[in-house]
Design an enzyme around this catalytic site. Structure first.
Site, PDB file in Angstrom:
ATOM      1  N   LYS A   1      -0.934  50.943 -25.343  1.00  0.00           N
ATOM      2  CA  LYS A   1      -1.252  52.272 -25.859  1.00  0.00           C
ATOM      3  C   LYS A   1       0.020  53.061 -26.195  1.00  0.00           C
ATOM      4  CE  LYS A   1      -5.833  52.189 -24.799  1.00  0.00           C
ATOM      5  NZ  LYS A   1      -6.044  50.917 -24.100  1.00  0.00           N
TER       6      LYS A   1
HETATM    7  C1  LIG Z   1      -7.104  50.036 -24.090  1.00  0.00           C
HETATM    8  C2  LIG Z   1      -6.857  48.682 -23.541  1.00  0.00           C
HETATM    9  C3  LIG Z   1      -7.504  47.552 -24.051  1.00  0.00           C
HETATM   10  C4  LIG Z   1      -8.553  47.630 -25.127  1.00  0.00           C
HETATM   11  O1  LIG Z   1      -8.085  48.266 -26.275  1.00  0.00           O
HETATM   12  P1  LIG Z   1      -9.042  48.496 -27.542  1.00  0.00           P
HETATM   13  O2  LIG Z   1      -8.642  49.804 -28.114  1.00  0.00           O
HETATM   14  O3  LIG Z   1     -10.401  48.427 -27.045  1.00  0.00           O
HETATM   15  O4  LIG Z   1      -8.724  47.419 -28.470  1.00  0.00           O
HETATM   16  C5  LIG Z   1      -7.163  46.317 -23.527  1.00  0.00           C
HETATM   17  N1  LIG Z   1      -6.250  46.198 -22.552  1.00  0.00           N
HETATM   18  C6  LIG Z   1      -5.618  47.261 -22.035  1.00  0.00           C
HETATM   19  C7  LIG Z   1      -4.639  47.054 -20.939  1.00  0.00           C
HETATM   20  C8  LIG Z   1      -5.889  48.537 -22.513  1.00  0.00           C
HETATM   21  O5  LIG Z   1      -5.251  49.592 -22.001  1.00  0.00           O
END
Ligand SMILES: *Cc1c(COP(=O)(O)O)cnc(C)c1O
Length: 465
Positions: free
Chosen positions: A112
């Site tokens: 993120k």
């Molecule tokens: C947010 C997140 C995901 C999933 O991300 P998407 O936006 O659903 O593709 C997968 N793994 C981690 C560690 C995350 O923080």
């Protein structure tokens, strides 16, 4: 470049406004009117460039006149300077033709950060020009919230409120949200699951009095600027494995369909991605929807990969929009049906989706076993989300090189990792003092009016000082 809503009846906006707004006023998601193309030669020319230069070349055609070239290069440089690895998104080989794209070297140890650090820089630069203030409200299954707080903490013109499901995020995730001391950071532990948190945030955006009154801005994964920032690492990874001269496959652990949708955009821009494989945990609605054409949520089951414990997958709407030939009215109809239980994807749209996306799911036992076996075979320690990806990728190997996205650092989920392989992963030294710091959060019920009152009161208190 203009941005249109997936539900066809919101104002068409330039990049900067689509970014500040987040959710479109008709409830839809913004998407670019056309997808810029990169030629074979332009992609070949990315080989060997630093991450920031690739980021500039991939994203620039989407920005219109929001920033000058020099400004945008500066924002990219600042966004990624705090990462703990010079490559930003290094590739690690874990099998003969299987690679891991490590996306967890940012300040909060999850992918993120790639999007949130950049959107933080871009929003800050925009507010500095206009002199306005905004209120950011986001829902998180754990990682979006910490990344948003890290990107916006201490900014004078921004209050950031993060709703997370009480008791359903890991301790490290929670502490990353509750230990910052800046007064513009507000962590809210809400009673409910992630889908409830996300639904209340959507309610706030659909309450135009509230939305305009507090100048609400959205940074959830539905924000187009976040998707765009994630397109970049598909290019760096594929080019270092031989693109555009050969194809590369990607497997992406997903829940909200944001990260994998970025891969779809990279492919539409001309990057030769063979297959895009959706990997889900036991909350396997996307796997089932792609295989059967039926999208029917049936309740979230908490798992050891909590950032993917989602049934209402927001960004899937963007894929549906394209699969339905960009028919906003058709998408609006599906989303109305979703409110009363679910929808069936038309045969044509389902075929279009299956041409682009393959899928698989991974049980809790398989997730743990994958952490253990990958460690034994390669020495690499996977977080539970990345393990879901590796497990699903393993049944899709063959043909092109496979890249699995490693979405978080294992130390963000130490209990699950220790239970799987017997060793507790350590936090990087720069955050080792997290367990000694005081926590600050407010617990609130799943109640829109109470949440809105809390937000209004905190903004009033801060702007009075
Ligand atoms: C947010 C997140 C995901 C999933 O991300 P998407 O936006 O659903 O593709 C997968 N793994 C981690 C560690 C995350 O923080």
């Amino acid at each position: 470049m203009k941005y249109i809503s997936t539900r066809g009846s919101a104002p068409v906006l330039p990049f900067g406004e689509a970014m500040m707004t987040g959710l479109a006023r008709d409830g839809g998601l913004y998407v670019p009117e056309t997808i810029p193309q990169m030629t074979h030669d332009e992609i070949a020319a990315l080989a060997g460039l630093p991450y920031g230069d690739v980021a500039f070349r991939v994203m620039w055609p989407y920005l219109g006149d929001t920033f000058t070239e020099t400004e945008f290069r500066g924002l990219i440089a600042k966004a990624y300077e705090g990462f703990g690895h010079a490559a930003r998104a290094p590739l690690v080989q874990i099998g003969a033709d299987h690679f891991l794209l490590e996306l967890f070297h940012g300040p909060t140890l999850a992918f993120k950060d790639f999007a949130m650090q950049l959107i933080g820089q871009m929003m800050q630069a925009t507010l500095a020009k206009s002199g306005q203030r905004i209120t950011i409200v986001g829902a998180t299954s754990g990682d979006t919230g910490s990344a948003a707080i890290e990107a916006f903490r201490g900014l004078a013109n921004v209050d950031v409120f993060i709703l997370f499901p009480h008791g359903r995020v890991s301790e490290v995730q929670r502490r990353q949200m509750t230990t910052p001391t800046e007064s513009n950071v507000h962590a809210i532990a809400m009673d409910g699951d992630f889908d409830d948190c996300q639904a209340r945030v959507k309610d706030m955006f659909n309450d135009f009095d509230f939305r305009d009154g507090v100048r609400l801005a959205g940074v959830n994964s539905i924000n187009w600027a976040r998707v765009l920032a994630q397109v970049v690492y598909y290019f760096t990874a594929a080019v270092s494995l031989g693109a555009p001269h050969r194809k590369v496959d990607f497997t992406v652990p997903t829940g909200n369909f944001g990260d994998i949708f970025a891969g779809y955009i990279a492919r539409r821009m001309g990057l030769p991605i063979g297959r895009l494989i959706v990997a889900t945990n036991q909350n396997d609605i996307l796997d089932r929807a792609l295989k059967t054409g039926e999208y029917r949520p049936d309740g979230v089951r908490p798992s050891i990969s909590p950032s993917m414990d989602i049934q209402v997958s927001s960004n899937f709407e963007r894929a549906l929009f394209d699969a339905y030939g960009r028919d906003g009215a058709a998408v609006a109809q599906l989303m109305a049906e979703l409110k009363t239980g679910g929808f069936s994807i038309s045969q044509g749209a389902a075929e279009m989706l299956r041409e682009t996306f393959a899928s698989g799911s991974c049980s809790e036992e398989e997730t743990s076993a994958t952490i253990k076996l990958t460690h034994e075979a390669t020495g690499e320690v996977l977080c539970p989300h990345s393990a879901v990806g590796v497990h699903v990728a393993e049944s899709h190997l063959g043909g092109a090189p496979m890249v699995t996205l490693a979405t978080a650092h294992p130390a963000k989920f130490p209990d699950a990792v220790e239970a799987a392989m017997g060793v507790r992963p350590a936090l990087p030294p720069r955050m080792a003092d997290m367990f000694d710091r005081a926590e600050r959060m407010t617990r609130l019920p799943n109640d829109l009016a109470k949440l809105q009152a809390h937000i209004r009161a905190n903004i009033a208190e801060r702007t009075a000082n």
